[in-house]
Design a protein around this motif. Structure first.
Motif, PDB file in Angstrom:
ATOM      1  N   LEU A 117       0.689  -0.970  -0.084  1.00 10.76           N
ATOM      2  CA  LEU A 117      -0.122   0.495   0.031  1.00 10.76           C
ATOM      3  C   LEU A 117       1.109   1.435  -0.145  1.00 10.76           C
ATOM      4  O   LEU A 117       1.974   0.832   0.228  1.00 10.76           O
ATOM      5  CB  LEU A 117      -0.860  -0.001   1.570  1.00 10.76           C
ATOM      6  CG  LEU A 117      -1.655   0.930   0.999  1.00 10.76           C
ATOM      7  CD1 LEU A 117      -2.669   1.017   0.275  1.00 10.76           C
ATOM      8  CD2 LEU A 117      -2.226   1.256   2.722  1.00 10.76           C
ATOM      9  N   GLY A 118       0.441   2.130  -0.728  1.00 13.34           N
ATOM     10  CA  GLY A 118       1.085   3.655  -0.461  1.00 13.34           C
ATOM     11  C   GLY A 118      -0.373   4.719   0.137  1.00 13.34           C
ATOM     12  O   GLY A 118      -1.381   4.385  -0.469  1.00 13.34           O
ATOM     13  N   ILE A 119       0.430   5.127   0.987  1.00 11.51           N
ATOM     14  CA  ILE A 119      -0.317   6.334   1.435  1.00 11.51           C
ATOM     15  C   ILE A 119      -0.172   8.368   0.993  1.00 11.51           C
ATOM     16  O   ILE A 119       1.246   7.832   1.009  1.00 11.51           O
ATOM     17  CB  ILE A 119      -0.259   6.404   2.630  1.00 11.51           C
ATOM     18  CG1 ILE A 119      -0.900   4.796   3.211  1.00 11.51           C
ATOM     19  CG2 ILE A 119      -0.506   7.834   3.546  1.00 11.51           C
ATOM     20  CD1 ILE A 119      -0.629   4.841   5.011  1.00 11.51           C
ATOM     21  N   TYR A 120      -1.023   8.986   0.759  1.00 11.73           N
ATOM     22  CA  TYR A 120      -0.648   9.706   0.095  1.00 11.73           C
ATOM     23  C   TYR A 120      -1.382  10.888   1.180  1.00 11.73           C
ATOM     24  O   TYR A 120      -2.597  10.726   0.884  1.00 11.73           O
ATOM     25  CB  TYR A 120      -1.259  10.452  -1.705  1.00 11.73           C
ATOM     26  CG  TYR A 120      -1.064  11.606  -1.430  1.00 11.73           C
ATOM     27  CD1 TYR A 120      -0.448  11.886  -1.813  1.00 11.73           C
ATOM     28  CD2 TYR A 120      -2.545  12.100  -1.924  1.00 11.73           C
ATOM     29  CE1 TYR A 120      -0.215  13.900  -2.366  1.00 11.73           C
ATOM     30  CE2 TYR A 120      -2.697  13.935  -2.253  1.00 11.73           C
ATOM     31  CZ  TYR A 120      -1.756  14.436  -2.738  1.00 11.73           C
ATOM     32  OH  TYR A 120      -1.602  15.816  -2.729  1.00 11.73           O
ATOM     33  N   ILE A 121      -0.708  11.707   1.930  1.00 10.12           N
ATOM     34  CA  ILE A 121      -1.501  13.016   2.414  1.00 10.12           C
ATOM     35  C   ILE A 121      -1.432  14.382   2.168  1.00 10.12           C
ATOM     36  O   ILE A 121      -0.337  15.033   1.614  1.00 10.12           O
ATOM     37  CB  ILE A 121      -0.450  12.686   3.917  1.00 10.12           C
ATOM     38  CG1 ILE A 121      -0.831  11.718   4.589  1.00 10.12           C
ATOM     39  CG2 ILE A 121      -0.949  13.330   5.291  1.00 10.12           C
ATOM     40  CD1 ILE A 121      -1.327  11.231   5.469  1.00 10.12           C
ATOM     41  N   HIS A 122      -2.666  15.042   1.802  1.00  9.35           N
ATOM     42  CA  HIS A 122      -2.819  15.900   1.021  1.00  9.35           C
ATOM     43  C   HIS A 122      -2.507  16.991   2.220  1.00  9.35           C
ATOM     44  O   HIS A 122      -3.799  17.197   2.971  1.00  9.35           O
ATOM     45  CB  HIS A 122      -4.030  16.113   0.202  1.00  9.35           C
ATOM     46  CG  HIS A 122      -4.238  17.608  -0.271  1.00  9.35           C
ATOM     47  ND1 HIS A 122      -3.643  17.816  -1.741  1.00  9.35           N
ATOM     48  CD2 HIS A 122      -4.931  18.657  -0.240  1.00  9.35           C
ATOM     49  CE1 HIS A 122      -3.354  18.919  -2.500  1.00  9.35           C
ATOM     50  NE2 HIS A 122      -4.385  18.762  -1.396  1.00  9.35           N
ATOM     51  N   VAL A 123      -1.828  17.409   2.036  1.00 10.20           N
ATOM     52  CA  VAL A 123      -1.305  18.990   3.192  1.00 10.20           C
ATOM     53  C   VAL A 123      -1.785  20.182   2.257  1.00 10.20           C
ATOM     54  O   VAL A 123      -1.439  20.886   1.463  1.00 10.20           O
ATOM     55  CB  VAL A 123      -0.212  19.102   3.704  1.00 10.20           C
ATOM     56  CG1 VAL A 123      -0.202  19.733   4.241  1.00 10.20           C
ATOM     57  CG2 VAL A 123       0.535  18.151   3.584  1.00 10.20           C
TER      58      VAL A 123
END
Length: 364
Positions: free
Chosen positions: A4-10
């Protein structure tokens, strides 16, 4: 264990660039604290120790506006709630003006091991047109400081087809940028997005025409590859071994989970998007999402995304569509848009310039 990859939108920016239509809001310390708390709640909600997280990507906005301690707390919770790979690629997008040597050392301590620095140009007059707040000298200093702090996986953004841009100015930016300790370059053609300050005649009349843009693109590919930055995707170039592992997830239809307002996901068999609303994201116990595709990564999407990559589409991955692809290849090969070795088909640099049209013809 499923990868899995995790993307955090800041979604914070100190100053929104004139060409940008990404979701972002003004930064305040209190809003940032509330936002981080909401991110942590959502990480815990999606917690799954059966998923190995091999890439984490902080995108934005300007993620480097967050304090190293805040980024560290997010990574700590990811490690607690998922099986975080010890060799995970962890990327932070950064504006040069938000970086200094002390902060970069602190960022390294959090586990961040890859930086994506928004340079865009190494010419001050072009940076001014784009509305960037940094100078070319500041961008150069940020890269050098990052290398001193121990970052050995540094990407820089480059933008081409700017107002009044010619091949000489583009070549200058490439020469100056590739002389720095960077291993990856993401290079984008400027587009005037509807509703942005660049969506006006003053800018549009100064943009290179279609033929000039094609010339700039081809010059960019040639110049970067001459300097060891090989094209592996329409807009991405890397020294061998430094391709963005996280972004390759998107083009290979691999799972990724997006957290934060405006973040997108391809997760557990569905595509979904978070509302573009930081107030709601902070308020809600769990982020509000809209399912955009109930069964993603069918043939058309899979083939379209694979053809964005220089390695192209392997026929063995889509055997039932081999005959229809073969039937469409001759005119594309004749015009120099694609090549094939009998096992796969891939776009040439000329094909990448017309990628939307070529891929649509070949796949749909």
């Amino acid at each position: 264990m499923r990868d899995l990859g995790i993307y955090i939108h800041v979604p914070f920016c100190g100053k929104k660039c004139s060409y940008c239509d990404f979701y972002s809001v003004d930064y305040t310390r209190q809003t940032a604290e509330d936002y981080v708390s909401a991110v942590l709640r959502n990480i815990r909600y999606y917690s799954d120790k059966q998923r190995t997280v091999s890439t984490v990507y902080f995108g934005g906005g300007t993620p480097s506006l967050l304090a190293p301690e805040q980024l560290g707390s997010i990574l700590g919770d990811i490690g607690n709630c998922f099986a975080l790979d010890t060799q995970a690629e962890i990327t932070l997008e950064a504006n040069p003006c938000t970086l200094n040597e002390e902060k970069l050392h602190e960022l390294r301590k959090t586990g961040i091991n890859r930086l994506s620095i928004g340079v865009q140009s190494m010419i001050d007059s072009e940076l001014k047109i784009l509305g960037r707040v940094h100078s070319a000298e500041r961008a150069e200093g940020a890269v050098l400081d990052a290398a001193k702090a121990g970052f050995d996986n540094i990407s820089c953004d480059l933008m081409i087809a700017l107002p009044n841009q010619g091949t000489e100015s583009l070549r200058y930016s490439i020469e100056r940028l590739t002389a720095l300790p960077v291993q990856h370059i993401s290079a984008y053609i400027l587009k005037t997005e509807e509703g942005t300050p660049f969506d006006c005649d003053d800018i549009k009349l100064r943009l290179p025409d279609e033929d000039s843009t094609a010339g700039l693109y081809c010059e960019m590919v040639r110049s970067l590859e001459e300097r060891g930055f090989m094209q592996y995707e329409v807009s991405n170039f890397a020294v061998k071994g430094f391709e963005s592992r996280h972004n390759c997830r998107y083009w290979k239809c691999e799972d990724y989970l997006g957290i934060g307002p405006a973040a997108h996901s391809c997760y557990n068999g569905k595509r979904f998007a978070v509302e573009r609303d930081i107030t709601g994201f902070i308020r809600d116990d769990v982020q509000s999402v809209t399912v955009t595709d109930e069964s993603p990564c069918g043939y058309e999407e899979f083939a379209m995304l694979r053809l964005r990559l220089k390695e192209g589409l392997c026929f063995n991955d889509v055997p039932e569509h081999r005959a229809e692809i073969d039937e469409k290849l001759p005119p594309l090969i004749h015009e120099g848009y694609v090549r094939t070795d009998g096992e796969r088909v891939w776009l040439t640099s000329k094909g990448f310039l017309m990628s939307n049209s070529v891929i649509e013809y070949l796949v749909f």
